[in-house]
Design a protein around this motif. Structure first.
Motif, mmCIF file in Angstrom:
data_model
loop_
_atom_site.group_PDB
_atom_site.id
_atom_site.type_symbol
_atom_site.label_atom_id
_atom_site.label_comp_id
_atom_site.label_asym_id
_atom_site.label_seq_id
_atom_site.Cartn_x
_atom_site.Cartn_y
_atom_site.Cartn_z
ATOM 1 N N VAL A 2 0.838 -1.204 0.000
ATOM 2 C CA VAL A 2 0.000 0.000 0.000
ATOM 3 C C VAL A 2 0.867 1.247 0.000
ATOM 4 O O VAL A 2 0.650 2.191 -0.783
ATOM 5 N N PHE A 3 1.875 1.263 0.871
ATOM 6 C CA PHE A 3 2.780 2.412 0.946
ATOM 7 C C PHE A 3 3.518 2.598 -0.372
ATOM 8 O O PHE A 3 3.607 3.708 -0.902
ATOM 9 N N VAL A 4 4.084 1.505 -0.927
ATOM 10 C CA VAL A 4 4.846 1.575 -2.168
ATOM 11 C C VAL A 4 3.984 2.083 -3.320
ATOM 12 O O VAL A 4 4.410 2.928 -4.117
ATOM 13 N N SER A 5 2.753 1.618 -3.419
ATOM 14 C CA SER A 5 1.858 2.021 -4.501
ATOM 15 C C SER A 5 1.517 3.506 -4.418
ATOM 16 O O SER A 5 1.553 4.222 -5.425
ATOM 17 N N LYS A 6 1.195 3.978 -3.223
ATOM 18 C CA LYS A 6 0.843 5.390 -3.063
ATOM 19 C C LYS A 6 2.036 6.299 -3.350
ATOM 20 O O LYS A 6 1.906 7.323 -4.026
ATOM 21 N N LEU A 7 3.201 5.920 -2.827
ATOM 22 C CA LEU A 7 4.396 6.731 -3.064
ATOM 23 C C LEU A 7 4.775 6.708 -4.538
ATOM 24 O O LEU A 7 5.196 7.721 -5.108
ATOM 25 N N SER A 8 4.614 5.549 -5.171
ATOM 26 C CA SER A 8 4.924 5.431 -6.592
ATOM 27 C C SER A 8 4.058 6.380 -7.421
ATOM 28 O O SER A 8 4.540 7.018 -8.361
ATOM 29 N N GLU A 9 2.780 6.483 -7.071
ATOM 30 C CA GLU A 9 1.875 7.385 -7.795
ATOM 31 C C GLU A 9 2.327 8.838 -7.647
ATOM 32 O O GLU A 9 2.319 9.608 -8.613
ATOM 33 N N ILE A 10 2.716 9.214 -6.435
ATOM 34 C CA ILE A 10 3.156 10.590 -6.180
ATOM 35 C C ILE A 10 4.409 10.911 -6.993
ATOM 36 O O ILE A 10 4.488 11.940 -7.680
ATOM 37 N N LEU A 11 5.392 10.029 -6.917
ATOM 38 C CA LEU A 11 6.665 10.273 -7.584
ATOM 39 C C LEU A 11 6.539 10.193 -9.103
ATOM 40 O O LEU A 11 7.211 10.922 -9.831
ATOM 41 N N TYR A 12 5.678 9.293 -9.582
ATOM 42 C CA TYR A 12 5.478 9.180 -11.025
ATOM 43 C C TYR A 12 4.906 10.482 -11.580
ATOM 44 O O TYR A 12 5.319 10.960 -12.646
ATOM 45 N N THR A 13 3.960 11.063 -10.847
ATOM 46 C CA THR A 13 3.369 12.338 -11.274
ATOM 47 C C THR A 13 4.418 13.443 -11.301
ATOM 48 O O THR A 13 4.411 14.304 -12.189
ATOM 49 N N LEU A 14 5.332 13.411 -10.348
ATOM 50 C CA LEU A 14 6.393 14.418 -10.279
ATOM 51 C C LEU A 14 7.535 14.142 -11.254
ATOM 52 O O LEU A 14 8.423 14.984 -11.435
ATOM 53 N N GLY A 15 7.526 12.959 -11.877
ATOM 54 C CA GLY A 15 8.587 12.603 -12.811
ATOM 55 C C GLY A 15 9.880 12.213 -12.123
ATOM 56 O O GLY A 15 10.970 12.384 -12.688
ATOM 57 N N ILE A 16 9.771 11.684 -10.900
ATOM 58 C CA ILE A 16 10.962 11.296 -10.124
ATOM 59 C C ILE A 16 11.034 9.776 -10.041
ATOM 60 O O ILE A 16 10.088 9.139 -9.574
ATOM 61 N N PRO A 17 12.139 9.163 -10.473
ATOM 62 C CA PRO A 17 12.270 7.697 -10.401
ATOM 63 C C PRO A 17 12.270 7.202 -8.961
ATOM 64 O O PRO A 17 12.826 7.853 -8.072
ATOM 65 N N MET A 18 11.641 6.060 -8.743
ATOM 66 C CA MET A 18 11.619 5.440 -7.421
ATOM 67 C C MET A 18 12.150 4.015 -7.526
ATOM 68 O O MET A 18 11.712 3.247 -8.377
ATOM 69 N N VAL A 19 13.106 3.687 -6.676
ATOM 70 C CA VAL A 19 13.676 2.341 -6.631
ATOM 71 C C VAL A 19 13.322 1.723 -5.283
ATOM 72 O O VAL A 19 13.648 2.286 -4.237
ATOM 73 N N THR A 20 12.642 0.599 -5.324
ATOM 74 C CA THR A 20 12.276 -0.115 -4.094
ATOM 75 C C THR A 20 13.122 -1.378 -3.998
ATOM 76 O O THR A 20 13.151 -2.171 -4.952
ATOM 77 N N VAL A 21 13.837 -1.563 -2.898
ATOM 78 C CA VAL A 21 14.727 -2.710 -2.754
ATOM 79 C C VAL A 21 14.564 -3.363 -1.391
ATOM 80 O O VAL A 21 14.187 -2.722 -0.410
ATOM 81 N N ASP A 22 14.846 -4.655 -1.363
ATOM 82 C CA ASP A 22 14.857 -5.387 -0.100
ATOM 83 C C ASP A 22 15.594 -6.702 -0.326
ATOM 84 O O ASP A 22 15.649 -7.204 -1.461
ATOM 85 N N THR A 23 16.183 -7.229 0.704
ATOM 86 C CA THR A 23 16.862 -8.522 0.617
ATOM 87 C C THR A 23 16.557 -9.340 1.861
ATOM 88 O O THR A 23 16.304 -8.792 2.943
ATOM 89 N N CYS A 24 16.599 -10.649 1.666
ATOM 90 C CA CYS A 24 16.422 -11.581 2.785
ATOM 91 C C CYS A 24 17.256 -12.812 2.455
ATOM 92 O O CYS A 24 16.871 -13.630 1.623
ATOM 93 N N GLY A 25 18.412 -12.900 3.095
ATOM 94 C CA GLY A 25 19.315 -13.996 2.766
ATOM 95 C C GLY A 25 19.792 -13.883 1.321
ATOM 96 O O GLY A 25 20.312 -12.848 0.902
#
Length: 313
Positions: free
Chosen positions: A137-160
């Motif tokens: 939910v957080f990633v989707s909402k933030l992605s919409e905001i940044l996409y409108t502003l034309g700012i790239p968003m990179v989401t990363v995570d690791t587990c082992g």
């Protein structure tokens, strides 16, 4: 002979010498103007920002309100003996890697920035690395905001040994590819003025003058001589044909130390090429957006000559 560049490089060039060879001065300038936001301090996000700091970004801001805890022991940039805020400690340690970069810490829960969309306007890119706090939910909402502003968003995570990487951005055409040195004399269809200049040169001149004939003129002359000996072929394209051309050029040398003829022979493989639009350029011309050119999306097309496409070259 080309005069070597003996100028002393500035401090910026010395510091970033290796990467300048990769993305050139224009790429380094773009990095030097970039402002990066890191939401959450995790080992993965820390490594990404570390590499950007070493590369010479202008500044960054870390948004994280967590205190240092034992789970941060696998983050090289967190001293678990400290009792301060995780984001502030990370900022201080990573700035030691490159004093020219500016770094800031915002003691806020990254989730709260959703209520302040204008906060992101000044950033070049946003890295989201929030570990267990990360949710769709957080990633989707933030992605919409940044996409409108034309700012790239990179989401990363690791587990082992498992990793997660997600990129959200508007269309990003790469225009400057930094090709290696490229000389195109269009020898298969010579420019009339160039051909007339080459034809006017006296190849029966004295040995001194013969040794000063430009290699471009040598190529034009001997391609014509080669074509006269062929049946139905006017330009060498295969390896065998180019080897024949090299032998023909060599036969025209008056002495073994004529550097201009040696230069012409060395240029056969790279400069005796059939003139045609490269496949990657054709792909750009065939893009649907070229049918309705948008200056903001494809500014390069405005300075490109697409007549070769229409003429079948």
């Amino acid at each position: 002979m080309e005069t070597p560049d003996l100028s002393i490089p500035d401090a910026q060039t010395v510091r970033y010498d290796r990467q300048l060879r990769l993305w050139a001065q224009s790429g380094q300038e773009a990095l030097g103007k970039s402002h990066i936001a890191l939401l959450g301090v995790t080992p993965t996000g820390s490594e990404i920002l570390k590499n950007m700091v070493l590369s010479g970004i202008h500044s960054f801001i870390v948004v994280d309100n967590e205190d240092i805890n034992p789970l941060d022991s696998n983050n090289f940039f967190i001293d678990t003996t400290e009792t301060s805020k995780r984001g502030a400690t990370f900022r201080d340690l990573i700035l030691e890697l490159n004093p020219q970069v500016k770094g800031f810490h915002l003691d806020l829960d990254p989730v709260t920035v959703l209520h302040k969309p204008m906060f992101f306007e000044k950033f070049s890119a946003v890295i989201v690395s929030m570990g267990l706090q990360l949710n769709e939910v957080f990633v989707s909402k933030l992605s919409e905001i940044l996409y409108t502003l034309g700012i790239p968003m990179v989401t990363v995570d690791t587990c082992g040994f498992m990793g997660y990487f997600r990129l959200s951005c508007q269309e990003h055409p790469v225009i400057e590819t930094h090709p290696e040195s490229f000389n195109d004399l269009r020898l298969d269809v010579p420019i009339p003025g160039l051909e007339a200049w080459a034809d006017a040169i006296d190849f029966e001149a004295s040995s001194e003058q013969h040794g000063n004939i430009p290699y471009a003129a040598i190529l034009i002359r001997y391609i014509k001589l080669w074509a006269k000996e062929q049946e139905g072929t006017t330009f060498p394209t295969t390896y065998k044909q180019k080897q024949e051309l090299k032998k023909l050029i060599k036969s025209g040398m008056l002495s073994s130390d004529e550097e201009n003829f040696e230069q012409a022979i060395a240029a056969v493989n790279s400069m005796v090429q059939a003139r045609k639009v490269p496949s990657q350029v054709l792909a750009i011309f065939q893009n649907p957006k070229c049918q309705n050119i948008n200056e903001e999306v494809f500014p390069y097309i405005y300075s490109s000559d697409i007549s070769p496409l229409n003429s079948g070259c």
